[in-house]
Design a protein around this motif. Structure first.
Motif, PDB file in Angstrom:
ATOM      1  N   GLU A 190       0.847  -1.195   0.000  1.00  0.00           N
ATOM      2  CA  GLU A 190       0.000   0.000   0.000  1.00  0.00           C
ATOM      3  C   GLU A 190       0.882   1.244   0.000  1.00  0.00           C
ATOM      4  O   GLU A 190       1.859   1.318   0.730  1.00  0.00           O
ATOM      5  N   VAL A 191       0.515   2.218  -0.825  1.00  0.00           N
ATOM      6  CA  VAL A 191       1.236   3.491  -0.894  1.00  0.00           C
ATOM      7  C   VAL A 191       0.217   4.625  -0.938  1.00  0.00           C
ATOM      8  O   VAL A 191      -0.752   4.564  -1.702  1.00  0.00           O
ATOM      9  N   TRP A 192       0.432   5.642  -0.106  1.00  0.00           N
ATOM     10  CA  TRP A 192      -0.386   6.856  -0.113  1.00  0.00           C
ATOM     11  C   TRP A 192       0.503   8.026  -0.514  1.00  0.00           C
ATOM     12  O   TRP A 192       1.641   8.150  -0.034  1.00  0.00           O
ATOM     13  N   ASN A 197       9.074   5.815 -11.798  1.00  0.00           N
ATOM     14  CA  ASN A 197       8.374   5.530 -10.549  1.00  0.00           C
ATOM     15  C   ASN A 197       6.968   4.997 -10.785  1.00  0.00           C
ATOM     16  O   ASN A 197       6.475   4.159 -10.023  1.00  0.00           O
ATOM     17  N   CYS A 198       6.312   5.489 -11.838  1.00  0.00           N
ATOM     18  CA  CYS A 198       4.986   4.957 -12.178  1.00  0.00           C
ATOM     19  C   CYS A 198       5.087   3.487 -12.574  1.00  0.00           C
ATOM     20  O   CYS A 198       4.242   2.666 -12.198  1.00  0.00           O
ATOM     21  N   GLU A 199       6.114   3.151 -13.322  1.00  0.00           N
ATOM     22  CA  GLU A 199       6.326   1.753 -13.701  1.00  0.00           C
ATOM     23  C   GLU A 199       6.610   0.912 -12.462  1.00  0.00           C
ATOM     24  O   GLU A 199       6.147  -0.233 -12.351  1.00  0.00           O
ATOM     25  N   ALA A 200       7.359   1.481 -11.505  1.00  0.00           N
ATOM     26  CA  ALA A 200       7.646   0.765 -10.264  1.00  0.00           C
ATOM     27  C   ALA A 200       6.358   0.525  -9.473  1.00  0.00           C
ATOM     28  O   ALA A 200       6.152  -0.558  -8.923  1.00  0.00           O
ATOM     29  N   LEU A 201       5.489   1.515  -9.416  1.00  0.00           N
ATOM     30  CA  LEU A 201       4.206   1.352  -8.726  1.00  0.00           C
ATOM     31  C   LEU A 201       3.348   0.287  -9.406  1.00  0.00           C
ATOM     32  O   LEU A 201       2.673  -0.503  -8.752  1.00  0.00           O
ATOM     33  N   ARG A 202       3.377   0.266 -10.725  1.00  0.00           N
ATOM     34  CA  ARG A 202       2.590  -0.721 -11.473  1.00  0.00           C
ATOM     35  C   ARG A 202       3.092  -2.140 -11.222  1.00  0.00           C
ATOM     36  O   ARG A 202       2.298  -3.074 -11.035  1.00  0.00           O
ATOM     37  N   LEU A 213       0.624  -2.203  -7.427  1.00  0.00           N
ATOM     38  CA  LEU A 213      -0.571  -2.482  -8.222  1.00  0.00           C
ATOM     39  C   LEU A 213      -0.567  -3.863  -8.859  1.00  0.00           C
ATOM     40  O   LEU A 213      -1.562  -4.275  -9.453  1.00  0.00           O
ATOM     41  N   SER A 214       0.516  -4.573  -8.762  1.00  0.00           N
ATOM     42  CA  SER A 214       0.562  -5.935  -9.314  1.00  0.00           C
ATOM     43  C   SER A 214       0.009  -6.962  -8.335  1.00  0.00           C
ATOM     44  O   SER A 214      -0.204  -8.117  -8.703  1.00  0.00           O
ATOM     45  N   LYS A 215      -0.228  -6.552  -7.094  1.00  0.00           N
ATOM     46  CA  LYS A 215      -0.714  -7.462  -6.061  1.00  0.00           C
ATOM     47  C   LYS A 215      -2.234  -7.333  -5.918  1.00  0.00           C
ATOM     48  O   LYS A 215      -2.787  -6.231  -5.965  1.00  0.00           O
ATOM     49  N   GLU A 236      -4.835  -2.181 -16.623  1.00  0.00           N
ATOM     50  CA  GLU A 236      -5.329  -3.497 -16.220  1.00  0.00           C
ATOM     51  C   GLU A 236      -4.366  -4.060 -15.179  1.00  0.00           C
ATOM     52  O   GLU A 236      -3.329  -4.630 -15.516  1.00  0.00           O
ATOM     53  N   VAL A 237      -4.712  -3.870 -13.926  1.00  0.00           N
ATOM     54  CA  VAL A 237      -3.839  -4.300 -12.830  1.00  0.00           C
ATOM     55  C   VAL A 237      -4.663  -5.062 -11.797  1.00  0.00           C
ATOM     56  O   VAL A 237      -5.891  -4.987 -11.765  1.00  0.00           O
ATOM     57  N   SER A 238      -3.964  -5.776 -10.936  1.00  0.00           N
ATOM     58  CA  SER A 238      -4.634  -6.566  -9.904  1.00  0.00           C
ATOM     59  C   SER A 238      -5.007  -5.727  -8.694  1.00  0.00           C
ATOM     60  O   SER A 238      -5.993  -6.017  -8.010  1.00  0.00           O
ATOM     61  N   GLY A 239      -4.208  -4.691  -8.404  1.00  0.00           N
ATOM     62  CA  GLY A 239      -4.447  -3.864  -7.234  1.00  0.00           C
ATOM     63  C   GLY A 239      -5.531  -2.825  -7.464  1.00  0.00           C
ATOM     64  O   GLY A 239      -6.142  -2.736  -8.529  1.00  0.00           O
ATOM     65  N   VAL A 240      -5.748  -2.010  -6.444  1.00  0.00           N
ATOM     66  CA  VAL A 240      -6.772  -0.971  -6.465  1.00  0.00           C
ATOM     67  C   VAL A 240      -6.109   0.394  -6.531  1.00  0.00           C
ATOM     68  O   VAL A 240      -5.199   0.700  -5.751  1.00  0.00           O
ATOM     69  N   PHE A 241      -6.559   1.220  -7.472  1.00  0.00           N
ATOM     70  CA  PHE A 241      -6.035   2.579  -7.624  1.00  0.00           C
ATOM     71  C   PHE A 241      -7.164   3.583  -7.468  1.00  0.00           C
ATOM     72  O   PHE A 241      -8.250   3.401  -8.021  1.00  0.00           O
ATOM     73  N   GLU A 242      -6.893   4.652  -6.717  1.00  0.00           N
ATOM     74  CA  GLU A 242      -7.869   5.722  -6.538  1.00  0.00           C
ATOM     75  C   GLU A 242      -7.134   7.045  -6.378  1.00  0.00           C
ATOM     76  O   GLU A 242      -6.104   7.110  -5.701  1.00  0.00           O
ATOM     77  N   TYR A 243      -7.645   8.077  -6.984  1.00  0.00           N
ATOM     78  CA  TYR A 243      -7.069   9.400  -6.742  1.00  0.00           C
ATOM     79  C   TYR A 243      -8.160  10.413  -6.504  1.00  0.00           C
ATOM     80  O   TYR A 243      -9.292  10.264  -6.987  1.00  0.00           O
TER      81      TYR A 243
END
Length: 261
Positions: free
Chosen positions: A95-97, A111-116, A120-122, A176-183
C-alpha cells in the motif's frame, strides 16, 4: 531493525566517529568467542581482558545520559533520500499513499512503472493519490506563488505540471492491474507533501516534505522520515493528516471515485 537500517546506522556512526569503542569491543568479543569454540588458541588472560573490558564499557554506558540524535540527521533535504531509490523503497510494499500539490517529481515514468509492477501488481495492493484540484483557480494560484514564485531557481510551473499529472492519473486508472487505484483532488495546498509506504503496517514509514515560505530550490526543502519505532505519536499524527486530506478531497472523474482492480 531491518538490515539496511542497521547498515545505514553503522555507516553514519563511523562517519561521525560515534560508538567506535562499542563496535571494537563487540568485534573483539566475537573473534574471541569464535576462537574459543574452534580451539584453545587465545591465552586465558586475553579472554578475561576482553570480558572485563566489555563489562566495564557496559557499566560506563549505563551512567552516560542518552544522546539526542543530531537534528541534521533527522531533518534533511531531498538528496538524502536518493541513497535508496523510490523503486527500492516500495519493492515489497502493498500500500502506498501520496499527497502533494502535483506530485510531478515523484510520478516520473520510472516511478509509475515501479508502482505498477509492485503495489498495483498485487491483488491486495492499494495506491491512493491526492493532488490539487486544477479547477480550484484561487488555490492553484496561491500554491503556485509559494512553490514557484518563492523559489530562487524554479524548474517547473505548478499549473502545467498539475494538468499533466491529472492526465497521467486518468491513464493510470485505465491500467489493467490486480491492485486498487484511486485518486482525489484537494481544494487547497496543506503546505507539505507526504508519501506513506505500508502506512498501516508495523514496518510502515512516512516521508514528509515541508514546503516552507521560501527556498533556494525544491530539493532544498526540509524532509524527514518517520516510523512507529521512531515515534508512535508523530507517526499517528501524519497518518491522520493524510486521512483528513483524503476525506475532504473530491473524488475524481466527474465527481466519481476512480477505482480499478
Amino acid at each position: 531493525m531491518e538490515l539496511r537500517d542497521l547498515l545505514r546506522r553503522l555507516v553514519d556512526d563511523f562517519k561521525s566517529r560515534r560508538n567506535i569503542d562499542a563496535y571494537v569491543i563487540t568485534f573483539l568479543s566475537l573473534v574471541f568467542a569464535v576462537a574459543t569454540v574452534v580451539g584453545d588458541v587465545i591465552p586465558i588472560n586475553l579472554r578475561w581482558a576482553a570480558i572485563l573490558s566489555g563489562m566495564g564499557l557496559l557499566i560506563y554506558r549505563l551512567t552516560v545520559p542518552e544522546m539526542t540524535p543530531s537534528v541534521d540527521r533527522v531533518f534533511v533535504d531531498r538528496s538524502s533520500f536518493d541513497d535508496i531509490p523510490f523503486h527500492r523503497k516500495i519493492a515489497d510494499a502493498r500500500e502506498v499513499w501520496i499527497a502533494a500539490p502535483s506530485a510531478v517529481n515523484l510520478l516520473s515514468p520510472q516511478n509509475c512503472e515501479a508502482l505498477r509492477s509492485t503495489v498495483l501488481s498485487k491483488g491486495e495492493g492499494a495506491l491512493r493519490i491526492v493532488v490539487l484540484d486544477p479547477t480550484e483557480a484561487s488555490a492553484v494560484k496561491i500554491a503556485s506563488r509559494q512553490l514557484d514564485g518563492d523559489v530562487d531557481y524554479p524548474v517547473q510551473e505548478l499549473g502545467s505540471s498539475l494538468e499533466n499529472v491529472v492526465h497521467l492519473l486518468n491513464n493510470i486508472a485505465l491500467w489493467e492491474v490486480s491492485g486498487v487505484f484511486e485518486y482525489r483532488l484537494a481544494k487547497f495546498n496543506p503546505g507539505f507533501s507526504l508519501v506513506a509506504i505500508d502506512p498501516l503496517a508495523h514496518k510502515g514509514r512516512i516521508l514528509v516534505e515541508i514546503h516552507g515560505y521560501h527556498n533556494q530550490s525544491t530539493s532544498t526543502r526540509m524532509h524527514f522520515e518517520l516510523t512507529r519505532q521512531i515515534s508512535d505519536r508523530w507517526y499517528a499524527y501524519w497518518l491522520d493528516q493524510f486521512e483528513c486530506i483524503w476525506r475532504d478531497a473530491v473524488s475524481a472523474e466527474n465527481g466519481k471515485t476512480q477505482l480499478h482492480g
